[in-house]
Scaffold this motif. Structure first.
Motif, mmCIF file in Angstrom:
data_model
loop_
_atom_site.group_PDB
_atom_site.id
_atom_site.type_symbol
_atom_site.label_atom_id
_atom_site.label_comp_id
_atom_site.label_asym_id
_atom_site.label_seq_id
_atom_site.Cartn_x
_atom_site.Cartn_y
_atom_site.Cartn_z
ATOM 1 N N ARG A 152 25.381 32.010 -26.274
ATOM 2 C CA ARG A 152 24.959 33.399 -26.998
ATOM 3 C C ARG A 152 24.747 32.667 -28.453
ATOM 4 N NH1 ARG A 152 30.019 35.330 -24.173
ATOM 5 N NH2 ARG A 152 29.221 36.540 -22.197
ATOM 6 N N ARG A 153 25.499 31.721 -29.044
ATOM 7 C CA ARG A 153 25.143 31.314 -30.445
ATOM 8 C C ARG A 153 23.807 30.389 -30.477
ATOM 9 N NH1 ARG A 153 28.373 28.285 -32.316
ATOM 10 N NH2 ARG A 153 29.938 27.973 -30.826
ATOM 11 N N ARG A 154 23.416 30.006 -29.374
ATOM 12 C CA ARG A 154 22.076 28.921 -29.166
ATOM 13 C C ARG A 154 22.701 27.756 -29.928
ATOM 14 N NH1 ARG A 154 21.485 33.087 -26.363
ATOM 15 N NH2 ARG A 154 19.511 34.287 -26.257
ATOM 16 N N GLY B 12 21.643 22.353 -26.440
ATOM 17 C CA GLY B 12 20.415 21.958 -26.367
ATOM 18 C C GLY B 12 19.288 23.078 -26.638
ATOM 19 N N LEU B 13 19.990 24.012 -27.322
ATOM 20 C CA LEU B 13 18.963 25.461 -27.259
ATOM 21 C C LEU B 13 18.420 25.527 -28.613
ATOM 22 C CD1 LEU B 13 20.911 28.293 -25.321
ATOM 23 C CD2 LEU B 13 18.760 26.419 -24.527
ATOM 24 N N THR B 14 18.145 24.539 -29.382
ATOM 25 C CA THR B 14 17.377 24.429 -30.772
ATOM 26 C C THR B 14 16.013 24.145 -30.561
ATOM 27 O OG1 THR B 14 18.041 22.324 -30.994
ATOM 28 C CG2 THR B 14 19.494 24.079 -32.031
ATOM 29 N N ALA B 15 15.276 24.577 -31.745
ATOM 30 C CA ALA B 15 13.703 24.462 -31.607
ATOM 31 C C ALA B 15 13.716 23.042 -31.516
ATOM 32 C CB ALA B 15 13.131 25.245 -32.837
ATOM 33 N N GLY B 16 12.547 22.703 -30.696
ATOM 34 C CA GLY B 16 12.050 21.176 -30.793
ATOM 35 C C GLY B 16 12.923 20.120 -29.815
ATOM 36 N N PHE B 17 14.110 20.943 -29.246
ATOM 37 C CA PHE B 17 14.889 20.007 -28.416
ATOM 38 C C PHE B 17 14.447 19.542 -27.156
ATOM 39 C CE2 PHE B 17 18.248 19.028 -25.498
ATOM 40 C CZ PHE B 17 19.148 17.958 -26.202
ATOM 41 N N GLY B 18 13.412 20.310 -26.587
ATOM 42 C CA GLY B 18 12.348 19.680 -25.467
ATOM 43 C C GLY B 18 12.143 18.288 -25.600
ATOM 44 N N ARG C 55 15.182 23.464 -17.123
ATOM 45 C CA ARG C 55 14.380 24.642 -17.732
ATOM 46 C C ARG C 55 13.632 24.207 -19.048
ATOM 47 N NH1 ARG C 55 15.216 29.323 -15.430
ATOM 48 N NH2 ARG C 55 17.094 29.539 -13.557
ATOM 49 N N ILE C 56 14.362 23.516 -19.789
ATOM 50 C CA ILE C 56 13.593 22.893 -20.781
ATOM 51 C C ILE C 56 12.399 22.220 -20.689
ATOM 52 C CG2 ILE C 56 13.726 21.015 -22.709
ATOM 53 C CD1 ILE C 56 16.609 22.085 -23.115
ATOM 54 N N GLU C 57 12.601 21.092 -19.638
ATOM 55 C CA GLU C 57 11.528 20.453 -18.976
ATOM 56 C C GLU C 57 10.321 21.352 -18.409
ATOM 57 O OE1 GLU C 57 12.826 17.024 -16.941
ATOM 58 O OE2 GLU C 57 12.505 16.059 -18.601
ATOM 59 N N ALA C 58 10.638 22.549 -18.022
ATOM 60 C CA ALA C 58 9.879 23.463 -17.360
ATOM 61 C C ALA C 58 9.022 24.459 -18.455
ATOM 62 C CB ALA C 58 10.369 24.325 -16.455
ATOM 63 N N GLY C 59 9.409 23.972 -19.754
ATOM 64 C CA GLY C 59 8.814 24.901 -20.733
ATOM 65 C C GLY C 59 9.229 26.119 -21.069
ATOM 66 N N GLU C 60 10.668 26.529 -20.473
ATOM 67 C CA GLU C 60 11.137 27.915 -20.811
ATOM 68 C C GLU C 60 11.640 27.912 -22.311
ATOM 69 O OE1 GLU C 60 13.717 29.234 -17.943
ATOM 70 O OE2 GLU C 60 12.825 28.381 -16.263
ATOM 71 N N LYS C 61 11.722 29.259 -22.665
ATOM 72 C CA LYS C 61 12.122 29.571 -24.049
ATOM 73 C C LYS C 61 13.649 29.628 -24.062
ATOM 74 C CE LYS C 61 7.781 32.156 -25.260
ATOM 75 N NZ LYS C 61 7.124 33.443 -25.798
ATOM 76 N N PRO C 62 14.103 29.238 -25.303
ATOM 77 C CA PRO C 62 15.695 29.223 -25.531
ATOM 78 C C PRO C 62 16.227 30.583 -25.016
ATOM 79 C CG PRO C 62 14.588 28.172 -27.554
ATOM 80 C CD PRO C 62 13.289 28.656 -26.573
ATOM 81 N N ASP C 63 15.567 31.519 -25.278
ATOM 82 C CA ASP C 63 16.443 32.947 -24.965
ATOM 83 C C ASP C 63 16.450 33.081 -23.572
ATOM 84 O OD1 ASP C 63 16.893 33.481 -27.489
ATOM 85 O OD2 ASP C 63 15.402 34.896 -27.791
ATOM 86 N N GLU C 64 15.177 32.509 -22.926
ATOM 87 C CA GLU C 64 15.240 32.640 -21.200
ATOM 88 C C GLU C 64 16.188 31.844 -20.788
ATOM 89 O OE1 GLU C 64 10.633 33.683 -20.619
ATOM 90 O OE2 GLU C 64 11.097 31.558 -20.926
ATOM 91 N N ASP D 133 19.823 33.238 -20.920
ATOM 92 C CA ASP D 133 20.044 33.998 -20.210
ATOM 93 C C ASP D 133 20.559 33.598 -18.731
ATOM 94 O OD1 ASP D 133 20.076 35.907 -22.210
ATOM 95 O OD2 ASP D 133 17.891 36.595 -21.255
ATOM 96 N N ALA D 134 19.497 32.782 -18.383
ATOM 97 C CA ALA D 134 19.758 31.995 -17.067
ATOM 98 C C ALA D 134 20.920 31.331 -16.675
ATOM 99 C CB ALA D 134 18.505 31.080 -16.607
ATOM 100 N N ALA D 135 21.297 30.434 -17.977
ATOM 101 C CA ALA D 135 22.722 29.586 -17.676
ATOM 102 C C ALA D 135 23.831 30.562 -17.973
ATOM 103 C CB ALA D 135 22.482 28.738 -19.380
ATOM 104 N N LEU D 136 23.855 31.797 -18.603
ATOM 105 C CA LEU D 136 24.833 32.612 -18.500
ATOM 106 C C LEU D 136 25.030 33.138 -16.904
ATOM 107 C CD1 LEU D 136 24.409 34.588 -21.788
ATOM 108 C CD2 LEU D 136 26.359 33.248 -21.318
#
Length: 214
Positions: free
Chosen positions: A97-99, A104-110, A175-184, A187-190
């Motif tokens: 929830r806090r990203r 790994g939900l910070t910008a550029g982590f992909g 999901r990161i490698e698939a190009g999904e956005k952090p918010d998406e 939500d899926a991880a939750l």
């Protein structure tokens, strides 16, 4: 206690070295960058770099952040009335929830994640880290429940917790490698954690529940 000037400079130097190193690793690949090149780019000597990081892998996975005691510490800090498994589930949900950068939900982590996946020594370090986390957690559970030496329950419960902890990171990475956005991804991880909780048996979910204070 406030941070002194010396401590602040050391922290800033450590952070700069890590940021420079990761930038080089992402650009050229972990195995194609030397410690000497990192030191030169960060404007420090090789000896100074080794004062902050004992191994090349530590530049990407510093022990103070990628700690083998992560799961054990989460469980040790759980609230009264909370079990070991629920403590870890709730902690992971909070990080999502806090990203939090830990998931790994910070910008550029992909790009960082792809670099790590391509480096055998880093993937081996991550696998070993997972085993160490599970072992440390099993020790804490055995200690807190006063389990007999031949009681395998602490190890089994620790293995289940280690499994869903690793599963979460695997799903996030996919999901990161698939190009999904952090918010998406969050939500899926939750949703995945909710499913894990539904699938775990009550014995595992209720194991090592901390007694209420008083």
């Amino acid at each position: 206690m406030s941070e002194g000037l010396r401590e602040r400079k050391k922290r800033q130097t450590r952070q700069r070295i890590s940021e420079v190193a990761i930038g080089l690793f992402v650009e050229r690949g972990f195995d194609h960058v030397t410690i000497a090149e990192v030191a030169a780019a960060a404007d420090v000597s090789v000896n100074t770099l080794y004062n902050y990081y004992e191994a090349k892998e530590d530049l990407v996975l510093p022990p103070d952040q990628a700690s083998p005691r992560r799961l054990a510490d989460i469980v040790r800090d759980r609230r009264p009335g909370e079990s070991a498994a629920r403590a870890v589930l709730d902690h992971l949900r909070d990080e999502l929830r806090r990203r939090d950068r830990k998931v790994g939900l910070t910008a550029g982590f992909g790009r960082v994640f792809s670099m790590m996946r391509a480096a055998p020594t880093l993937t081996a370090r991550l696998e070993d880290l997972g085993r160490q986390m599970t072992e440390a957690l099993a020790h804490v559970l055995a200690e807190e429940t006063a389990a007999a030496p031949d009681d395998q329950t602490p190890r089994l419960v620790a293995s289940q917790i280690g499994w869903f902890h690793a599963l979460l990171y695997s799903e996030i990475g996919r999901r990161i490698e698939a190009g999904e956005k952090p918010d998406e991804i969050a939500d899926a991880a939750l949703e995945l954690l909710d499913l894990v909780e539904e699938m775990l048996g009550e014995r595992a979910l209720g194991y090592a529940t901390r007694k209420d204070a008083g």
